[in-house]
Design an enzyme around this catalytic site. Sequence first.
Site, PDB file in Angstrom:
ATOM      1  N   LYS A  42      30.666 135.347  -5.329  1.00 54.50           N
ATOM      2  CA  LYS A  42      30.651 136.288  -4.205  1.00 54.50           C
ATOM      3  C   LYS A  42      29.412 137.178  -4.240  1.00 54.50           C
ATOM      4  CE  LYS A  42      33.384 139.925  -3.997  1.00 54.50           C
ATOM      5  NZ  LYS A  42      34.605 140.763  -3.882  1.00 54.50           N
TER       6      LYS A  42
ATOM      7  N   ASP B 221      35.273 138.353   0.700  1.00 54.15           N
ATOM      8  CA  ASP B 221      36.010 139.408   0.008  1.00 54.15           C
ATOM      9  C   ASP B 221      37.411 139.492   0.607  1.00 54.15           C
ATOM     10  OD1 ASP B 221      35.633 140.549   2.496  1.00 54.15           O
ATOM     11  OD2 ASP B 221      34.850 142.453   1.733  1.00 54.15           O
TER      12      ASP B 221
END
Length: 215
Positions: free
Chosen positions: A120, A138
């Site tokens: 991420k 997220d």
Amino acid sequence: MNKAKRTEIFERLRDANPNPQTELRYDSAFELLIAVILSAQATDVGVNKATAKLFPVANTPQAILDLGEDGLKDYIKTIGLYNSKATNIMKTCRALVDEHDGEVPDTRQALEALPGVGRKTANVVLNTAFGKPAMAVDTHIFRVSNRTGIAPGKTVRAVEDRLMRLVPKEFLLDAHHWLILHGRYTCKARKPLCDDCRIVDLCEYRHKNLSEQTT
């Protein structure tokens, strides 16, 4: 959800915010990398408060190494998990100096090899610092993608892969920011603001939080 509906969703999000930006404050790829590492399980507001004091003092890998781990902790101790984050940041700065001439690499493989940098974080840096199509999924993007039907998936990686495949190419570079902001301010976890949502008629969520629902 079909391609036409997805296209309309992103056209509306683009019309409302033609140039979406991360809410993390940064002036270089390195500052962004550090801010994203710090943002794990923390708010952007909290990170910005800490980096507003840190970056004027140390905003290069060598400068943070010169601070030392204890010195770094003094600047980030208001952020959750600051001890482990400080350790990872010091290791990352050492790797950047030793292996990358103090520069942040612009490939996924090199970024994910840095301590404390997962997929991420690498996606955020690739997308925001280097302008590459990438989707940093997220909790907000995961929720919005599933709730609206844009790109449902049971895992973060499944949602990421579907978004990369299904979001029309013209929107792919900025889609990550639009979806985060939509999840943060409109499609909230507990009580989505469906009455104020610009894509409510396109959303496929069955339990919309509307003040007046027709039957």
